[in-house]
Motif scaffolding. Sequence first.
Motif: not given
Length: 288
Positions: A41-51
Amino acid sequence: EEYSPAIAKFLLNKEFDMIFTQENFNYHAQLAAPFDEAGYLHDIWGGGIDANLAVQRLLDGEELEGILHIDGLTAFWSPKLKVVREDSVRWTAGYGLIDHGWDTMVRKGFRSYDVTLKGGNHVVVYNMHMDASSEDDEVKELDGPDRRARMVQWRQLRDHILAHLDERPVIVTGDLNSYYERDSICSQVFSIIEETGRATVGDAWITMERGGKFPDMVKGPVTGDPGSTTWALKGQTLDKIIYINPKDGPKLKPLSVSIDSTTYVRPDGKTPLGDHAPLSAKFRYLPR
């Protein structure tokens, strides 16, 4: 994108109970897929970098400080455990927007978790990413602003730990970007926690490899070992596994510590899978 699955499979083969990652931005899907398949299981992903967004805002002359409200932190854990995120906190200080590690482009900070072990025992675990400084700046002794920002973060972490300290043992881990010789962690954090009389503090690597003796602070530049692929200083990495034992509560006893600097490589057998080799520790839980 190509090697995130290889990183996940490497870690899964170690059969760790908990895994804490930093800089998990745009390739979370590739990293998480092998864990999902294995039942982790894993925690909520925080999101990616929009370069593209960052570049456009830079061209438009807009403020970029904290433009990306992501921390890059993710925890993965065995289904044998029950894990609940307790807190997600952003640092109050940082240094470097489009230089000095780009630290303030994203919103670095820490996450804390209540972990229920097999048998119902509880441990609190912190995962974090602290302000970075480059080796070139360290050699030229230009890393003062980074060090000052990092110590503000250390004190913020210390105060959070003390404010929430109860009978549960605590583990602090992550990319701390810190050497004991460079940052006054012992005097500003560990000693102050211990002076409350509420808990003792140790470092798994210090306990197992140095007999519990922390290195002394040094003057002048501090740089990594020549040729090291793990940002090591006399065997010490920028990553830490720190344990805090409440005075009258259960205790954690480190049994082993490992830095996988030689096996954490691509199929060519020599290129590292990441810029930090995995640091791991095994603990025994000692009931009150």
